[in-house]
Write an enzyme that holds these catalytic residues in place. Structure first.
Site, mmCIF file in Angstrom:
data_model
loop_
_atom_site.group_PDB
_atom_site.id
_atom_site.type_symbol
_atom_site.label_atom_id
_atom_site.label_comp_id
_atom_site.label_asym_id
_atom_site.label_seq_id
_atom_site.Cartn_x
_atom_site.Cartn_y
_atom_site.Cartn_z
ATOM 1 C CE LYS A 21 -3.921 0.011 2.313
ATOM 2 N NZ LYS A 21 -4.945 0.120 3.388
ATOM 3 C CD GLU A 54 9.038 -7.121 6.550
ATOM 4 O OE1 GLU A 54 8.942 -7.428 7.746
ATOM 5 O OE2 GLU A 54 8.464 -6.121 6.046
ATOM 6 N N GLY A 102 -5.352 -4.670 5.046
ATOM 7 C CA GLY A 102 -4.481 -5.591 4.318
ATOM 8 C C GLY A 102 -4.935 -7.031 4.366
ATOM 9 C CG HIS A 151 -2.284 -40.604 9.655
ATOM 10 N ND1 HIS A 151 -2.148 -41.955 9.904
ATOM 11 C CD2 HIS A 151 -3.413 -40.477 8.907
ATOM 12 C CE1 HIS A 151 -3.138 -42.614 9.321
ATOM 13 N NE2 HIS A 151 -3.911 -41.739 8.706
#
Length: 499
Positions: A200, A206, A260, A377
């Site tokens: 945005k 990052e 977001g 499992h």
């Protein structure tokens, strides 16, 4: 207009629920089924292609009645209308919360219509091969560069609907881990790859670190002028985007009133739109909108998101169940739980109420899970015989997309038998020894859907979005900010500036 701000623990219905809990706490669900042969019919919600059975919960008719009273007392109906009407219910950020407007084709905002048309045009060009790279070759791969809601939602939907794919290869880069970026780039050809940068602000650390690393890799064999044929931005920061080298014609909007983690319905979902085609993407939106109408208009006693949220509050606040598991019985939904972890825990992980007061009761639940039958499992031993009470949502489908009928019958048998086993255990049975005994009485909901279509997926996601909203209203918190996330970002920047 502000949301109602009522401490739920001060309501009459909460006190009634406390008293009721002491009456029902030790009751076994198997006895409740014996006492009421119509229990399954009464605690079952049918809506379009969805069947929601909530009869395997530690509740009676009285429990539901009191929980519905709680919803009324905290002003849930008023809160729902405030959200849909566009009031700034995200008060700490002074924003409306209108992701529902992204899929409302009946009264769609002009700017949303315009963005969807641009998504349609772009995705069609990429799919048909008329969008050419810098050497004149059509696009074969798309890389979405974003983090959090800019990756989790689109990635989940793209993978969930890969049956409807068109041959384009879609990749997602989120982690600011150079090895992750390098491993992805190893598979790609610069001439035939389109990169979508989703941020945005176009400053997310990052995302922009990865975007610049990818840009440098691209420029090893291309020029700055070629960037406009290979890079798209979903952002509001046009000047920084243009400095990056992206053409203003390749900029897609995202709005202040879209959070977001609820943004996959917007231009943030462009990678999905390219992966499955615009028509399927629109079906996804329409499915979500149909659930919006159900949530907004249906009586609370027949309202799927409301009932699921009230049950979650019941376990979280009265049984002290801190977690809940979500088990989809399809490999297509392998990313559904990670997506919901952000949506739920970033929204409702709050310890201050809407009055600014420290909270003395439990709020957000910890959400976890995996696909069935794999989960059986792995961690189901704890669900069956462990000391923790973990409510479970089982999500299953009546039909296999590839029509593998025999295998699908086995999958469905597992889906139904596991919820039944959690209910029954070996209660009132002669177990061979104490190690093989388990009491059952473990709650679950089964959400059974005809098939995994784009429309049904849209409705399913919207169920959980609205469940989050209802929980937040009852807990008297602001679900749509995430100030806790911001501190980590700030400290990261401080450490980097000092190094």
């Amino acid at each position: 207009m502000n949301l109602p701000s009522i401490n739920p623990t001060t309501t009459e219905s909460w006190n009634k629920l406390q008293a009721h809990f002491s009456e029902i706490n030790e009751v076994h669900m198997m006895d409740l089924f014996e006492e009421d042969i119509k229990r399954v019919d009464k605690m079952n919600l049918s809506w379009k292609e969805f069947q929601v059975d909530f009869s395997k919960n530690r509740i009676t008719d009285k429990t539901i009645s009191l929980l519905l009273e709680l919803a009324e007392e905290v002003g849930l109906k008023e809160a729902i209308e405030l959200q849909f009407e566009g009031s700034k219910i995200n008060q700490t950020e002074d924003r409306a919360v209108l992701h529902t407007a992204l899929r409302d084709f009946d009264s769609m905002k002009p700017e949303v219509k315009k963005a969807l048309q641009k998504m349609k045009k772009t995705s069609n060009a990429v799919i048909k091969g008329t969008w050419k790279g810098f050497t004149g070759k059509p696009i074969t791969d798309i890389v979405n560069i974003g983090i959090g809601g800019s990756e989790l939602g689109p990635k989940m939907v793209t993978n969930a609907l890969k049956y409807y794919g068109n041959g384009l290869k879609i990749h997602y880069i989120s982690n600011v881990d150079g090895d992750h970026v390098a491993e992805t780039l190893k598979k790609l050809n610069r001439e035939t790859t389109l990169f979508i940068i989703v941020s945005k602000s176009f400053t997310t650390q990052e995302t922009m670190t990865n975007a610049n690393a990818i840009k440098n890799w691209f420029l090893q064999e291309a020029t700055q002028l070629d960037i406009e044929k290979h890079f798209i931005a979903v952002s509001t920061n046009e000047s920084t985007i243009i400095d990056f080298g992206i053409s203003k014609y390749n900029v897609f909007p995202i709005w202040d009133w879209v959070g977001g983690r609820f943004s996959l319905w917007s231009s943030v979902g462009l990678s999905t739109c390219c992966a499955i085609g615009y028509d399927n993407f629109e079906e996804l939106l329409r499915g979500a909108h149909e659930m919006d109408l159900h949530f907004r208009n249906e009586d609370f006693s027949e309202n799927i998101p409301v009932i699921l949220a009230l049950l979650s509050v019941w376990y979280n606040n009265f049984f002290s169940s801190e977690t809940e598991a979500i088990i989809p019985y399809t490999q297509y939904l392998e990313d559904f739980v990670p997506y919901l972890q952000q949506a739920i825990m970033e929204s409702n992980g709050k310890s201050v109420d809407r009055n600014g007061t420290a909270i003395n009761y439990q709020t957000g639940t910890v959400v976890w899970g995996n696909v069935g039958a794999n989960a059986q499992h792995a961690f189901f031993q704890l669900l069956h015989q462990g000391t923790k009470l973990v409510p479970v949502d089982f999500i299953g489908f009546s039909e296999s997309l590839h029509q593998h009928k025999k295998q699908h019958e086995i999958l469905k048998a597992n889906f139904f038998s596991q919820s039944e086993a959690l209910l029954q255990g070996t209660y009132k049975q002669n177990a061979p020894n104490e190690f093989r005994f388990f009491n059952g009485n473990k709650p679950s909901n089964t959400i059974f859907i005809n098939s995994l279509t784009p429309k049904n997926l849209g409705s399913l996601i919207a169920i959980y979005e609205h469940k989050i909203f209802v929980q937040g209203i009852i807990w008297n918190i602001f679900s749509y900010d995430q100030w806790g996330v911001e501190l980590g970002k700030k400290l990261t920047n401080q450490l980097l500036s000092n190094s």
